[in-house]
Design an enzyme around this catalytic site. Sequence first.
Site, PDB file in Angstrom:
ATOM      1  N   ASP A  97       0.851  -1.188   0.000  1.00 52.88           N
ATOM      2  CA  ASP A  97       0.000   0.000   0.000  1.00 52.88           C
ATOM      3  C   ASP A  97       0.895   1.248   0.000  1.00 52.88           C
ATOM      4  O   ASP A  97       1.350   1.698   1.048  1.00 52.88           O
ATOM      5  CB  ASP A  97      -0.882  -0.051   1.261  1.00 52.88           C
ATOM      6  CG  ASP A  97      -1.833   1.122   1.369  1.00 52.88           C
ATOM      7  OD1 ASP A  97      -1.672   2.106   0.619  1.00 52.88           O
ATOM      8  OD2 ASP A  97      -2.726   1.058   2.234  1.00 52.88           O
ATOM      9  N   HIS A 128      18.066  13.445 -16.952  1.00 52.96           N
ATOM     10  CA  HIS A 128      16.638  13.195 -16.747  1.00 52.96           C
ATOM     11  C   HIS A 128      15.888  13.251 -18.076  1.00 52.96           C
ATOM     12  O   HIS A 128      15.157  12.354 -18.437  1.00 52.96           O
ATOM     13  CB  HIS A 128      16.136  14.293 -15.807  1.00 52.96           C
ATOM     14  CG  HIS A 128      14.811  14.042 -15.182  1.00 52.96           C
ATOM     15  ND1 HIS A 128      14.685  13.340 -14.018  1.00 52.96           N
ATOM     16  CD2 HIS A 128      13.564  14.421 -15.546  1.00 52.96           C
ATOM     17  CE1 HIS A 128      13.403  13.302 -13.686  1.00 52.96           C
ATOM     18  NE2 HIS A 128      12.711  13.945 -14.603  1.00 52.96           N
TER      19      HIS A 128
END
Length: 360
Positions: free
Chosen positions: A257, A351
Amino acid sequence: MQERRARWAKTLGVSAVEVDAALAEAGLTIADAERLSEQVVGVHGLPLGLVVGLPLDGAAHVVPMAIEEPSVVAAANHGAKMARAAQNVGFRSTSMGGVMTAQIHLQNAGEVLTAADESQVREAADASVPNLVARGGGARDLRVRRLAPDLVCVELDVDCQEAMGANLTDTVAEAVAPVLAKVLGGEVVMAILTNLCAGRRTRVELAVPEAAVGGAHVASRIALASRIAALDPARACTHNKGVLNGIEAVAVATGNDWRAVSAGAHAWAASTGAYQPLATWTHADETLYGVLELPLALGVVGGARRLHRAAALAARPLTRRVLEAEATAVGLACNLAALRALVDEGIQRGHMKLAKRGQP
Ligand code: MEV
């Protein structure tokens, strides 16, 4: 791809055929998806990648990450590579154990529990989770806090042993709520765990020679970036996002979770009253020191893993404690790689090169 799968199979101690079978149909068949959730129309895929050679507590770990952002898996691997220069053990982890906390909020109730009241509450708690008690877990510390003249919060720690513990703690919370209403008076408003599981923190430390991160200048700028995050909540938010990039991708890959992870992490970051960076860096004696500590509740059995084959495979060889340490080390690795890029060449070069991969 096949080579990577074969290497992962070896780490997991299963055959390549088993890995292929678990990863077929994105790890979750449409029939199982229908059993897992509601109003299902399909299965939503994510790339599953690996951090290879993550040095943690003296061993090299292979850690799965499920995430759509390519630079995150690259950052985790780059951080792991820099950490390998830390000769002895790489990332060093410590853990507080598997304690979760149930909260019972009452209105117009008293706040004094006698010893007899406390044992009644603990008995009701343990009776609601007999299998956990048989495994050595169960009710632990009990606290009462007054929140307002009319509101009281009772907190009961539950040792969940190897479980993630959310369901067990909710079961305990609901079992003790009527007992508390009886002994304290007033009315139960609600009974559920807190995701700020402060009794279940994992801490990872790294001491890396400055040369491994690009030299003294870069190391001191990484420490400076950490200082800025401590002074500026808006920067701390992005800094922590980089940490959680890694931790949540491991949580997703192992069927955990991740919303509970982020709720707990941000609440912990703000627990002094000022929102702070979860990972911090200092530079001294030609060494860059990093620390990351946060509440983290992950599981390795049950839950979505009953039906999600890829997640079950990813969590299979691990204990809860090792998975929590791995995820935290990946978080610190991602943070190190992000700061290294930010204070040196800037994030866009590496990136954006990766981000463009998926473009037609
Ligand atoms: C991007 O996903 C994560 C970073 O923004 C983290 C950071 O700024 O520290 C690069």
